[in-house]
Write an enzyme that holds these catalytic residues in place. Sequence first.
Site, PDB file in Angstrom:
ATOM      1  CG  ASP A  11      -1.348   1.715   1.517  1.00  0.00           C
ATOM      2  OD1 ASP A  11      -2.604   1.574   0.390  1.00  0.00           O
ATOM      3  OD2 ASP A  11      -1.636   1.880   2.766  1.00  0.00           O
ATOM      4  CG  MET A  12       2.067   5.733  -1.686  1.00  0.00           C
ATOM      5  SD  MET A  12       1.955   6.301  -3.381  1.00  0.00           S
ATOM      6  CE  MET A  12       0.497   7.405  -3.011  1.00  0.00           C
ATOM      7  CG  ASP A  13      -1.527   7.678   0.538  1.00  0.00           C
ATOM      8  OD1 ASP A  13      -1.069   8.338   0.364  1.00  0.00           O
ATOM      9  OD2 ASP A  13      -2.713   6.980  -0.115  1.00  0.00           O
ATOM     10  CG  ASP A 167      -2.083   2.297   6.265  1.00  0.00           C
ATOM     11  OD1 ASP A 167      -1.336   3.245   6.711  1.00  0.00           O
ATOM     12  OD2 ASP A 167      -2.281   1.921   5.553  1.00  0.00           O
TER      13      ASP A 167
END
Length: 188
Positions: A11-13, A167
């Site tokens: 995931d990025m954010d 997250d």
Amino acid sequence: MYDRYAGLIFDMDGTILDTEPTHQAAWQAVLSRYGMHIDMQSMTALNGSTTRRIAQLIIEANQADMDADQLTREKTALVKTMLLDTVRPLPLIDVVKSWHGRRPMAVGTGSESALVEALLSHLNLRRYFTAVVTADDVQHHKPAPDTFLLCARLMGVDARKCLVFEDADFGLEAARLAGMDAVDVRKQ
């Protein structure tokens, strides 16, 4: 530790990039223009959602008569200008760098393509990923498994042999539904 996996998906954010404080500040700034608000606990619960979905939920919670697409565009435009100056990689980027060339890797995010590509390019990180799947690439977003399944397909890896780093609860559910193992980076 990750040797048994054929592909790694991030995931990025909030997982590889510290974007969440800037996203929250952009939401607060845009919402204040219209006299709307959302508490940070509610915002955190929406992590992993698309900007449009968050916009729609904020409009409903504030009982506002506003177009979700307009609110989405305003927030995206503002956060894009803010992020390029403020975003920094999180420590998990070391895993990305150490596994580069050893396993195919992908980013699977609920953020919009233009923002994702701008951030990854700005930080010179795009080169580490075989594939990048954004909110623009799938019809059904997290917690649906579509984002991660497309990552696996683009990497050429069986979904059951992928490990997802996440997250957010929506993302962890998406990984489970995709048949993938997941690491909850909040517990690391």
